[in-house]
Design a protein around this motif. Structure first.
Motif, PDB file in Angstrom:
ATOM      1  N   ARG A   1      21.939  24.720  57.767  1.00 53.77           N
ATOM      2  CA  ARG A   1      20.987  23.683  58.199  1.00 53.77           C
ATOM      3  C   ARG A   1      19.553  24.058  57.790  1.00 53.77           C
ATOM      4  O   ARG A   1      18.788  23.201  57.357  1.00 53.77           O
ATOM      5  CB  ARG A   1      21.057  23.471  59.708  1.00 53.77           C
TER       6      ARG A   1
ATOM      7  N   CYS B   1      19.199  23.520  54.071  1.00 57.30           N
ATOM      8  CA  CYS B   1      19.051  22.096  53.760  1.00 57.30           C
ATOM      9  C   CYS B   1      17.639  21.608  54.082  1.00 57.30           C
ATOM     10  O   CYS B   1      17.075  20.798  53.349  1.00 57.30           O
ATOM     11  CB  CYS B   1      20.073  21.273  54.543  1.00 57.30           C
ATOM     12  N   GLU B   2      17.069  22.098  55.167  1.00 59.19           N
ATOM     13  CA  GLU B   2      15.702  21.726  55.547  1.00 59.19           C
ATOM     14  C   GLU B   2      14.683  22.277  54.549  1.00 59.19           C
ATOM     15  O   GLU B   2      13.718  21.603  54.208  1.00 59.19           O
ATOM     16  CB  GLU B   2      15.402  22.255  56.951  1.00 59.19           C
TER      17      GLU B   2
ATOM     18  N   ASN C   1      26.541  19.301  50.687  1.00 55.28           N
ATOM     19  CA  ASN C   1      27.093  18.994  52.003  1.00 55.28           C
ATOM     20  C   ASN C   1      26.023  19.038  53.108  1.00 55.28           C
ATOM     21  O   ASN C   1      26.332  19.355  54.260  1.00 55.28           O
ATOM     22  CB  ASN C   1      28.260  19.933  52.346  1.00 55.28           C
ATOM     23  N   CYS C   2      24.791  18.713  52.782  1.00 54.00           N
ATOM     24  CA  CYS C   2      23.733  18.700  53.798  1.00 54.00           C
ATOM     25  C   CYS C   2      23.906  17.559  54.791  1.00 54.00           C
ATOM     26  O   CYS C   2      23.558  17.691  55.955  1.00 54.00           O
ATOM     27  CB  CYS C   2      22.354  18.600  53.146  1.00 54.00           C
ATOM     28  N   ASP C   3      24.426  16.443  54.343  1.00 52.81           N
ATOM     29  CA  ASP C   3      24.625  15.326  55.260  1.00 52.81           C
ATOM     30  C   ASP C   3      25.989  15.355  55.933  1.00 52.81           C
ATOM     31  O   ASP C   3      26.351  14.451  56.670  1.00 52.81           O
ATOM     32  CB  ASP C   3      24.383  13.996  54.560  1.00 52.81           C
TER      33      ASP C   3
ATOM     34  N   GLU D   1      29.171  15.233  54.749  1.00 56.16           N
ATOM     35  CA  GLU D   1      30.224  14.298  54.349  1.00 56.16           C
ATOM     36  C   GLU D   1      31.603  14.949  54.334  1.00 56.16           C
ATOM     37  O   GLU D   1      32.605  14.285  54.555  1.00 56.16           O
ATOM     38  CB  GLU D   1      29.890  13.611  53.032  1.00 56.16           C
TER      39      GLU D   1
ATOM     40  N   ILE E   1      28.127  24.213  54.853  1.00 60.24           N
ATOM     41  CA  ILE E   1      26.855  23.558  54.580  1.00 60.24           C
ATOM     42  C   ILE E   1      26.016  24.461  53.685  1.00 60.24           C
ATOM     43  O   ILE E   1      25.776  25.621  54.009  1.00 60.24           O
ATOM     44  CB  ILE E   1      26.102  23.257  55.887  1.00 60.24           C
TER      45      ILE E   1
END
Length: 159
Positions: A83, A86-87, A96-98, A100, A106
């Protein structure tokens, strides 16, 4: 990160207010008692804005120092690391940040060390910028206090 953005925006706004009030105090003259009263009020507002600015910048500095101290502890968790990656990722290198794919990790492209290094660099930059802004804010406060002293000693009674 989001609370530091808000604090930066608040300090930016108060710095702008300080700059405007400093300009007003420097370029307006005192011809009568109402002018003196307006400048006194502006100088009080100037000092209060400086104090708010100093408080915001000090908060940014303290939080950045504390977070940079504990950055290595907070990054070790796999999902938390993902997380944070991704930020921090601004160019789209993470997958795979969202979320799916629930079974996929992630942002496996970033290791814990890379996340820790980037986070540490950002926090150190925050501390450096906050220290520079704090020096300016303290100097502005000193100017405001001197200006307030001068304004209160103005004599506007004419013969």
């Amino acid at each position: 990160f989001h609370s530091s953005k808000v604090t930066y925006y608040l300090s930016c706004g108060t710095f702008a207010l300080v700059a405007f009030l400093g300009w007003y105090l420097a370029f307006t003259s005192v011809l009568d008692s109402s002018d003196k009263k307006r400048k006194e009020h502006a100088s009080i507002l100037f000092i209060m804005a400086c104090v708010v600015t100093i408080a915001c910048i000090s908060a940014i500095m303290v939080v950045s120092i504390v977070f940079s101290t504990f950055a290595s502890v907070t990054v070790e968790n796999g999902e938390r690391r993902g997380r944070m990656a991704c930020e921090l990722d601004k160019v789209g290198s993470c997958s795979n940040c969202d979320g799916e794919d629930d079974n996929a990790e992630i942002c496996p492209e970033w290791t814990s060390t890379e996340v820790k290094n980037v986070l540490s660099a950002i926090l150190k930059q925050n501390v450096i910028v906050a220290a520079i802004l704090l020096i300016y804010a303290l100097e502005s406060l000193r100017y405001g206090i001197k200006m307030r002293t001068h304004i209160t000693s103005y004599q506007v009674a004419y013969v």
